[in-house]
Design a protein around this motif. Structure first.
Motif, PDB file in Angstrom:
ATOM      1  N   ASP A 106      25.682   2.189  -0.228  1.00  0.00           N
ATOM      2  CA  ASP A 106      25.471   1.489  -1.500  1.00  0.00           C
ATOM      3  C   ASP A 106      24.058   1.682  -2.052  1.00  0.00           C
ATOM      4  N   ALA A 115      22.673   5.889  -4.626  1.00  0.00           N
ATOM      5  CA  ALA A 115      22.473   6.161  -6.052  1.00  0.00           C
ATOM      6  C   ALA A 115      21.097   5.701  -6.521  1.00  0.00           C
ATOM      7  N   GLY A 116      20.688   4.509  -6.112  1.00  0.00           N
ATOM      8  CA  GLY A 116      19.390   3.997  -6.520  1.00  0.00           C
ATOM      9  C   GLY A 116      18.242   4.789  -5.941  1.00  0.00           C
ATOM     10  N   LEU A 176      18.255   7.973  -4.977  1.00  0.00           N
ATOM     11  CA  LEU A 176      18.174   9.276  -5.628  1.00  0.00           C
ATOM     12  C   LEU A 176      17.615   9.154  -7.043  1.00  0.00           C
ATOM     13  N   ALA A 177      17.954   8.079  -7.733  1.00  0.00           N
ATOM     14  CA  ALA A 177      17.449   7.884  -9.096  1.00  0.00           C
ATOM     15  C   ALA A 177      15.935   7.671  -9.109  1.00  0.00           C
TER      16      ALA A 177
END
Length: 219
Positions: A110, A113-114, A116-117
């Protein structure tokens, strides 16, 4: 360091042949190699600069015969063993024998994504003002360290012009070896073709690099 990774301008390797419509991955295992490298990097035990140096230290014959993600995995094995997460025997057998060092953090699905961003920003404030200005002529130092450096061999002891001041960033030559971030100003330096490649070079060619301040001397 001078190693098999630093091939700029080296003869004997043939022309670069980009693959048309190249996929992100050529095999399923490459996806896992990327995932493992990012997940283990999230442990917080090493920096991106140390991981680069681990790749540079792969013996030349092994490095040059390996694919991109093979190099990543071989370096990851070195880092995991160096920091106590696995032993060399465990890497050979694929079996856990003793508890390894606990990671500082674990990257869960979970969080991906954060993470990698956000990426890994390495801009930091420098203590002093920039030493050089746009338009100034500079000369790169002739460095041949056994440790990590971001100054490529082909651009050492060359005269060029400051094209841009990019800001101040972590100094990778120190950060790769646990000597601190020690941020420095980074400049885009542009060289003409004959300065880099010598007699017979295309006079319309120019080459630019991003160089940390301590790589440069005023002309």
């Amino acid at each position: 360091m001078n190693g098999p990774h630093d091939l700029g301008g080296q003869m004997g390797f043939g022309p670069i042949a980009p693959e048309p419509h190249e996929p992100y991955f050529h095999a399923e295992w490459e996806k896992r190699a990327l995932g493992l490298t990012l997940s283990c990097g999230a442990f917080g035990a090493w920096t991106i600069d140390e991981s680069r140096h681990a790749r540079e230290n792969i013996p030349p014959a092994a490095y040059l015969s390996a694919s991109y993600y093979e190099i990543w995995i071989r370096a990851l094995e070195t880092l995991l063993a160096r920091h106590g997460f696995v032993t060399p025997d465990e890497l050979k057998t694929g079996r856990l024998e003793t508890p390894g060092a606990p990671p500082k953090r674990v990257l869960t699905a979970d969080m991906v994504a954060g993470v990698l961003a956000r990426g890994g920003p390495c801009d930091r404030p420098a203590e002093a003002a920039p030493r050089f200005v746009v338009g100034q002529m500079v000369r790169t130092k002739n460095l041949n360290p056994a440790t990590h450096t971001r100054l490529p061999r082909y651009a050492r002891a060359k005269t060029g012009m400051i094209e841009a001041v990019q800001g101040s960033f972590v100094f990778p030559d120190d950060n790769a070896h646990s000597r601190g971030e020690n941020p420095q100003w980074v400049y885009t330096v542009v060289f003409d073709g004959p300065e880099i490649w010598g007699e017979g070079s295309d006079p319309t060619l120019s080459v630019s690099i991003d160089a940390w301040e301590s790589y440069l001397e005023p002309v």
